[in-house]
Design a protein around this motif. Structure first.
Motif, PDB file in Angstrom:
ATOM      1  N   UNK A  37      27.677  10.136 127.903  1.00  0.00           N
ATOM      2  CA  UNK A  37      28.544  10.539 129.011  1.00  0.00           C
ATOM      3  C   UNK A  37      27.707  10.553 130.284  1.00  0.00           C
ATOM      4  N   UNK A  38      28.088   9.735 131.259  1.00  0.00           N
ATOM      5  CA  UNK A  38      27.397   9.663 132.550  1.00  0.00           C
ATOM      6  C   UNK A  38      28.381  10.006 133.654  1.00  0.00           C
ATOM      7  N   UNK A  39      27.949  10.863 134.578  1.00  0.00           N
ATOM      8  CA  UNK A  39      28.795  11.215 135.710  1.00  0.00           C
ATOM      9  C   UNK A  39      28.042  10.950 137.001  1.00  0.00           C
ATOM     10  N   UNK A  40      28.664  10.194 137.888  1.00  0.00           N
ATOM     11  CA  UNK A  40      28.158  10.013 139.246  1.00  0.00           C
ATOM     12  C   UNK A  40      29.238  10.510 140.203  1.00  0.00           C
ATOM     13  N   UNK A  41      28.853  10.869 141.426  1.00  0.00           N
ATOM     14  CA  UNK A  41      29.842  11.420 142.360  1.00  0.00           C
ATOM     15  C   UNK A  41      29.611  10.843 143.740  1.00  0.00           C
ATOM     16  N   UNK A  42      30.625  10.098 144.228  1.00  0.00           N
ATOM     17  CA  UNK A  42      30.552   9.442 145.524  1.00  0.00           C
ATOM     18  C   UNK A  42      30.780  10.436 146.657  1.00  0.00           C
TER      19      UNK A  42
ATOM     20  N   UNK B 179      29.891   3.924 128.474  1.00  0.00           N
ATOM     21  CA  UNK B 179      29.798   2.813 129.412  1.00  0.00           C
ATOM     22  C   UNK B 179      31.108   2.414 130.051  1.00  0.00           C
ATOM     23  N   UNK B 180      32.197   3.104 129.742  1.00  0.00           N
ATOM     24  CA  UNK B 180      33.518   2.754 130.264  1.00  0.00           C
ATOM     25  C   UNK B 180      33.919   3.792 131.306  1.00  0.00           C
ATOM     26  N   UNK B 181      34.196   3.317 132.535  1.00  0.00           N
ATOM     27  CA  UNK B 181      34.571   4.208 133.619  1.00  0.00           C
ATOM     28  C   UNK B 181      35.084   3.405 134.794  1.00  0.00           C
ATOM     29  N   UNK B 182      35.350   4.099 135.911  1.00  0.00           N
ATOM     30  CA  UNK B 182      35.919   3.433 137.073  1.00  0.00           C
ATOM     31  C   UNK B 182      35.401   4.069 138.352  1.00  0.00           C
ATOM     32  N   UNK B 183      35.290   3.249 139.405  1.00  0.00           N
ATOM     33  CA  UNK B 183      34.895   3.740 140.725  1.00  0.00           C
ATOM     34  C   UNK B 183      36.003   3.561 141.763  1.00  0.00           C
ATOM     35  N   UNK B 184      37.187   3.145 141.328  1.00  0.00           N
ATOM     36  CA  UNK B 184      38.265   2.896 142.274  1.00  0.00           C
ATOM     37  C   UNK B 184      38.718   4.191 142.938  1.00  0.00           C
ATOM     38  N   UNK B 185      38.915   4.147 144.257  1.00  0.00           N
ATOM     39  CA  UNK B 185      39.343   5.330 144.995  1.00  0.00           C
ATOM     40  C   UNK B 185      40.758   5.187 145.541  1.00  0.00           C
ATOM     41  N   UNK B 186      41.529   4.257 145.014  1.00  0.00           N
ATOM     42  CA  UNK B 186      42.858   3.989 145.545  1.00  0.00           C
ATOM     43  C   UNK B 186      43.829   5.121 145.239  1.00  0.00           C
ATOM     44  N   UNK B 187      44.846   5.244 146.109  1.00  0.00           N
ATOM     45  CA  UNK B 187      45.920   6.197 145.847  1.00  0.00           C
ATOM     46  C   UNK B 187      46.787   5.761 144.678  1.00  0.00           C
ATOM     47  N   UNK B 188      46.668   4.521 144.267  1.00  0.00           N
ATOM     48  CA  UNK B 188      47.468   3.992 143.156  1.00  0.00           C
ATOM     49  C   UNK B 188      46.554   3.487 142.037  1.00  0.00           C
TER      50      UNK B 188
ATOM     51  N   UNK C 157      26.555  -3.035 131.193  1.00  0.00           N
ATOM     52  CA  UNK C 157      27.624  -2.308 131.866  1.00  0.00           C
ATOM     53  C   UNK C 157      27.046  -1.341 132.890  1.00  0.00           C
ATOM     54  N   UNK C 158      27.742  -1.209 134.010  1.00  0.00           N
ATOM     55  CA  UNK C 158      27.310  -0.266 135.035  1.00  0.00           C
ATOM     56  C   UNK C 158      27.346   1.160 134.493  1.00  0.00           C
ATOM     57  N   UNK C 159      26.309   1.922 134.813  1.00  0.00           N
ATOM     58  CA  UNK C 159      26.223   3.359 134.531  1.00  0.00           C
ATOM     59  C   UNK C 159      26.285   3.677 133.039  1.00  0.00           C
TER      60      UNK C 159
END
Length: 744
Positions: free
Chosen positions: A110-115, A126-135, A632-634
């Motif tokens: 489990x990896x957590x990053x915070x923008x 290794x499965x996650x997302x960085x999308x910041x969209x409202x949708x 995979x990223x992160x």
């Protein structure tokens, strides 16, 4: 005697070459798990020869049973045919597990990053997302008292007054639903007590840390129990902006939670809850680093030109020269109603929830430490959202069959505004860009799962969920006050059936082996901050995850030794990727394949002493497309930890408890490109604590320290468009003291 610490809420509320998995397992498991087991066998044999009659008040002579509700019924964690990690109430306290970041340190793979304050980015296996969209939606989802939290930032609150946290790794598409292709984190708060009790605590520490927390719980009328809890956390900044002297990476937040349980009869009860939290901070220090790495833009021309101009007073990672006075605000609140009714042959549960949150922040993204900065990118954004959800569940059991069926509905509205100009010194022109999004998401689902013990010790579990998602969005881009596009009424629907099948074999009363096939689904996404109308109107495809998992859960030596191990093979089609390229957000789908092993060992080698060790290793790769065979990223290829706690009795009946932990987080690439400027080296994290509990049990005092080696650990990274990387770091060494008072 085994002693569960949880109850059923249904009742109570670059490329570094090949990474051979077999070698990593031999080295990591061999060094830590096997050594721990061997030590435990010797020590346990010595203790057994003493023939101690019973455990002392200070410690335990056997591992406690861990009771969970991962499958919507109360059962031992050792009986659940899934990869599961549980954090107990004792671990959730100042100096221990205080937020999602601490959960990631304690959980394998489990990896957590915070923008920023609104966008924690959760990655499981290794499965996650960085999308910041409202949708768009998270890939690893958080649930609070079985309520799905749609916006990831709304789950990044201080953890306190909780009963337990359950972390399920891998897709959980049957009982937990959409947006769990990576995994699920379930947080359970403590229910109001049957008898009056209260607790008040004060914590002080370095960086002017001040924490006040407490609760009052008990009966407030006939057949009514209530609880009111609060938490306030303040500390000065871990970093400083040399441009204007502003403290950064500080904290100033307050949380309040109220609950009331009404028992209408022996069969029917209702739990009404309300909560609110507020953060007012100065945001993060984002500093420039990795100027000496390969893969620099323009073949390193920028580095050669500007590196000699780096400010001499930039003396470390916790000083920066942001051009702006920053802020980061969060307001979150919600109401919930949980009603349970025992029909005699089943139990009906209704979970209703309404939540809203608001985020506002201004932060510097470029952060170049140069006089003057050739590029400044102030990220000035705000987001408002509300969500409403309703779930109905019907559960039942016979001697050999356990089942659950249910229906779920979810509605969310999000308004998002992003003002992100690129400000450059002449003669390069600056670009002023404002994006606005208004999005509505609707999701409905029906699900069911049953477990049948078809032969003695052999059980079959079958389940499935049908989900339908609808999304609508308006997208607007202003470029230097000129409308680039204004798109109204964009929308699309998706639907999936996600099955699950498991077979578990109870070899003995204390040994269980299992195999599980599960699928997960994450709805498609309209992405944010697009440069063109075509990109803004074209959604990404949904993610589809398929996971095979086999494992063993076992206890030995009269419950003094626990060994659990899992092998998994996970594939994800159309993983949703987002990355920054030359100042623009680029979105795309990619396939991923991850295989790995997770192992956990717990042992009580002698009375009062508990040792826990875990190791996880993965081979996380993209499968085809732009990033074929890249990591995979992160995704940490290796993670291991060891911790211990020892309790002893003192004269007069007081107790003293010692605790320490060591976590090794493996290296990884922060971006799918695997560029050296996105490489994050391995790190270590060392904690320790000492707790004295008075003989009366009415008070205790603790001394604690976190990150005692003062490791510099990356929390988030952006590859610089001109050079290097812009990095936010985890907190430095912190330490303090906590005093708690108990009343009943």
């Amino acid at each position: 005697m085994k002693r569960p610490f949880a109850v059923n809420p249904e009742q109570s509320s670059a490329d570094r070459g090949r990474w051979p998995i077999r070698c990593a397992v031999k080295q990591a498991v061999g060094r830590f798990a096997v050594a721990t087991i061997a030590m435990g066998l010797v020590a346990t044999d010595a203790v057994a020869q003493e023939e101690s009659a019973a455990a002392s008040a200070a410690g335990q002579s056997a591992l406690e049973e861990v009771v969970v509700t991962a499958e919507r019924r109360s059962q031992s964690a050792q009986d659940v045919p899934l990869s599961l990690n549980v954090l107990s109430e004792d671990q959730i306290q100042p100096g221990g597990v205080e937020g999602l970041t601490d959960i990631s340190f304690k959980t394998p793979n489990f990896t957590l990053t915070q923008f920023n304050i609104a966008e924690p980015q959760l990655y499981m296996r290794g499965i996650g997302s960085t999308n910041d969209s409202a949708a768009s939606d998270p890939t690893v989802s958080v649930f609070v008292d079985d309520v799905y939290i749609g916006r990831p930032g709304a789950a990044a609150f201080d953890l306190y007054d909780l009963e337990r946290i359950e972390v399920l790794r891998g897709p959980q598409g049957t009982l937990y639903g959409r947006n769990v292709t990576g995994g699920a984190i379930s947080i359970y708060s403590k229910a109001p007590a049957n008898e009056f009790e209260s607790k008040f605590g004060v914590t002080v520490g370095n960086y002017d840390l001040s924490v006040l927390r407490g609760y009052i719980s008990g009966p407030i009328g006939d057949n009514v129990r209530g609880k009111l809890s609060f938490n306030r956390n303040d500390h000065t900044g871990y970093a400083r902006n040399l441009t204007n002297g502003q403290d950064l990476d500080n904290a100033h937040n307050f949380n309040l939670r109220a609950q009331a349980v009404v028992d209408f009869s022996d069969r029917t009860s209702a739990t009404l809850s309300a909560d609110a939290s507020r953060d007012r901070t100065n945001g993060d220090c984002r500093s420039t680093a990795n100027m000496d790495r390969a893969d620099q833009p323009s073949n390193g021309a920028f580095v050669a030109q500007y590196l000699p101009l780096m400010r001499p007073d930039i003396t470390g990672p916790r000083v920066c020269t942001q051009a702006w006075t920053q802020f980061a605000n969060r307001d979150d609140s919600g109401f919930g109603l949980r009603v349970t009714h025992d029909t005699g042959w089943s139990q009906l549960t209704s979970i209703s929830s309404y939540r809203k949150n608001e985020f506002q922040w201004r932060q510097e993204l470029a952060g170049m430490n140069l006089p003057p900065a050739p590029l400044s990118v102030p990220d000035d954004e705000g987001q408002k959202s509300w969500q409403a959800s309703q779930e109905f569940r019907l559960t039942g059991s016979t001697e050999r069959i356990h089942w659950v069926v249910g229906a779920f509905g979810f509605k969310e509205h999000v308004d998002r505004l992003a003002n992100v100009p690129n400000l450059r010194i002449p003669p390069i022109a600056s670009t002023y860009r404002i994006w606005k999004q208004n999005a509505d998401s609707t999701s409905v689902a029906a699900f069911g799962q049953g477990t049948w013990e078809f032969a003695k010790g052999l059980s079959l579990t079958l389940g499935g969920r049908y989900t339908k998602d609808d999304k609508e969005i308006d997208q607007l881009l202003l470029t230097s006050n000129v409308v680039t596009y204004d798109l109204k009424g964009l929308g699309k629907s998706w639907s999936r059936f996600t099955p699950r099948a498991s077979i578990d074999w109870r070899i003995t009363d204390d040994v269980m082996a299992y195999v599980t096939w599960s699928e997960g689904y994450k709805s498609g996404a309209f992405v944010s901050q697009n440069a063109t109308a075509a990109a803004a109107s074209t959604p990404l495809e949904p993610e589809d995850a398929r996971n095979f998992e086999g494992g063993i859960k076992s206890q030995w030596l009269d419950d003094r030794l626990r060994i659990n191990a899992t092998y998994f093979d996970l594939t994800v089609e159309n993983l949703q990727l987002f990355r920054l390229v030359a100042g623009n957000l680029v979105s795309e789908n990619a396939n991923a394949k991850v295989t790995g092993v997770e192992a956990e060992v717990s042992i009580v080698p002698l009375e009062g002493l508990t040792i826990d060790a875990s190791v996880s290793t993965m081979n996380p790769r993209y499968d085809g497309g732009t990033f074929d065979r890249k990591y995979l990223a992160r995704a940490q290829k290796l993670h291991w930890s060891v911790s211990g706690a020892y309790s002893q009795s003192l004269s007069g009946g007081a107790t003293l408890r010692y605790g320490a932990s060591y976590v090794h987080s493996g290296d990884y690439f922060h971006e799918a490109t695997n560029l050296q400027t996105s490489y994050v080296p391995s790190s270590k994290f060392v904690d320790a604590n000492l707790k004295y509990t008075a003989a009366s049990g009415n008070w205790d005092v603790s001394l604690w320290g976190k990150n005692l080696t003062d490791e510099v650990i990356v929390r988030h990274l952006i590859i610089g468009s001109l050079a290097g990387s812009n990095i936010v770091y985890q907190p430095p060494r912190t330490y303090g003291a906590t005093v708690n008072l108990y009343f009943d």
